[in-house]
Design an enzyme around this catalytic site. Structure first.
Site, PDB file in Angstrom:
ATOM      1  N   HIS A  99      21.575  20.236  28.978  1.00  0.00           N
ATOM      2  CA  HIS A  99      21.536  18.925  28.303  1.00  0.00           C
ATOM      3  C   HIS A  99      20.195  18.652  27.620  1.00  0.00           C
ATOM      4  O   HIS A  99      19.833  17.494  27.380  1.00  0.00           O
ATOM      5  CB  HIS A  99      21.842  17.783  29.285  1.00  0.00           C
ATOM      6  CG  HIS A  99      23.266  17.731  29.720  1.00  0.00           C
ATOM      7  ND1 HIS A  99      23.756  16.749  30.551  1.00  0.00           N
ATOM      8  CD2 HIS A  99      24.336  18.526  29.432  1.00  0.00           C
ATOM      9  CE1 HIS A  99      25.045  16.949  30.763  1.00  0.00           C
ATOM     10  NE2 HIS A  99      25.415  18.029  30.095  1.00  0.00           N
ATOM     11  N   LEU A 157      27.818  25.993  26.078  1.00  0.00           N
ATOM     12  CA  LEU A 157      27.924  24.805  25.228  1.00  0.00           C
ATOM     13  C   LEU A 157      28.577  23.727  26.077  1.00  0.00           C
ATOM     14  O   LEU A 157      29.574  23.992  26.761  1.00  0.00           O
ATOM     15  CB  LEU A 157      28.793  25.057  23.985  1.00  0.00           C
ATOM     16  CG  LEU A 157      28.165  25.645  22.726  1.00  0.00           C
ATOM     17  CD1 LEU A 157      29.179  25.605  21.583  1.00  0.00           C
ATOM     18  CD2 LEU A 157      26.892  24.943  22.312  1.00  0.00           C
ATOM     19  N   ASP A 158      28.045  22.513  26.020  1.00  0.00           N
ATOM     20  CA  ASP A 158      28.659  21.410  26.745  1.00  0.00           C
ATOM     21  C   ASP A 158      30.100  21.194  26.293  1.00  0.00           C
ATOM     22  O   ASP A 158      30.450  21.491  25.140  1.00  0.00           O
ATOM     23  CB  ASP A 158      27.883  20.102  26.501  1.00  0.00           C
ATOM     24  CG  ASP A 158      26.504  20.105  27.115  1.00  0.00           C
ATOM     25  OD1 ASP A 158      26.202  21.028  27.897  1.00  0.00           O
ATOM     26  OD2 ASP A 158      25.729  19.184  26.806  1.00  0.00           O
ATOM     27  N   LYS A 159      30.877  20.634  27.181  1.00  0.00           N
ATOM     28  CA  LYS A 159      32.279  20.313  26.871  1.00  0.00           C
ATOM     29  C   LYS A 159      32.407  19.543  25.557  1.00  0.00           C
ATOM     30  O   LYS A 159      33.267  19.849  24.724  1.00  0.00           O
ATOM     31  CB  LYS A 159      32.885  19.497  28.016  1.00  0.00           C
ATOM     32  CG  LYS A 159      34.249  18.900  27.715  1.00  0.00           C
ATOM     33  CD  LYS A 159      34.694  17.971  28.832  1.00  0.00           C
ATOM     34  CE  LYS A 159      35.961  17.223  28.444  1.00  0.00           C
ATOM     35  NZ  LYS A 159      36.376  16.261  29.492  1.00  0.00           N
TER      36      LYS A 159
END
Length: 236
Positions: free
Chosen positions: A157, A59-61
């Site tokens: 992304h 999961l992205d930041k």
């Protein structure tokens, strides 16, 4: 964030798997710049086992919501296989800028790194890896739309680039959208639910994460009332 806070974000627990509600702004893995990451808090999630759990996907930041962890090597291997085969159903909620003309659709655009120096920075590229996202509208308000996003592939992304390429960038995205780099509204992308067919002879495990605080106002403005999380099978 302390041990008590990370444990309070536990959504699901059984002998093989944990699901936590990752807060926006907390990186999952250590990076070159250092700083606090989820990795520093994993010991608090052992719950009596001799080793810390490991993250089974990314999961992205700045993305909040459902994050799956395996509790021991065999569990991690099983989860990695499920994610690799795209057998885990992931649903994201995103507040996007603009109003898509249709109520649902697919985004089928291949993705590739934009720069060899920064492999996480992606772009639409005919020579890139196949990437598919399904979407549908959950609600609308002036200038904003709440989308249900289902990534069929799992590229870096992917949702952020796909939405931007369709001219409805995710609100608060400073890389692919229109948000300022600092002091923006925060990325309005949330891993809403996950369905994991972990046990062959049982129903898949479904876990849902509540809408984060920074998204609640705009989700409500789009006509959806943020609700409490729902968990099925093995509620801790």
């Amino acid at each position: 964030m302390n041990a008590e806070e990370i444990v309070s974000r536990l959504l699901y627990r059984d002998a093989l798997m944990l699901v936590i509600d990752k807060p926006a702004g907390l990186p999952v893995h250590p990076g070159p710049k250092g700083g606090e990451t989820l990795f520093h808090h994993l010991d608090a999630l052992r719950f009596g086992l001799p080793r810390r759990p490991e993250v089974a996907h990314r999961l992205d930041k700045d993305t909040s919501g459902c994050l799956v962890l395996g509790r021991h090597p065999k569990a991690i291997a099983r989860l990695n296989e499920l994610f690799r085969k795209n057998e885990v159903d992931k649903v994201y909620w995103a507040v996007v800028e603009g109003r898509p003309h249709e109520d649902e659709g697919e985004i089928d655009l291949p993705l590739a790194p934009k720069s060899p120096d920064r492999g996480w920075w992606m772009k639409v590229d005919p020579k890139g890896q196949p990437s598919l996202t399904k979407w549908r509208v959950l609600g609308r308000t002036e200038g904003l739309t709440l989308l249900d996003l289902r990534p069929i592939t799992g590229r870096t992304h992917q949702l952020r680039v796909h939405c931007a390429a369709m001219n409805f960038p995710i609100l608060g995205d400073p890389i692919y959208g229109t948000a300022p780099r600092f002091n923006g509204p925060g990325l309005h992308l949330h891993a809403r639910s996950i369905t994991v067919p972990l046990y062959p002879k049982k129903e898949p495990i479904f876990v849902e994460a509540p809408v984060p605080e920074h998204m609640r106002e705009r989700v409500r403005a789009c006509g959806v009332i943020p609700d409490e999380p729902k968990v099925r099978e093995g509620n801790p």
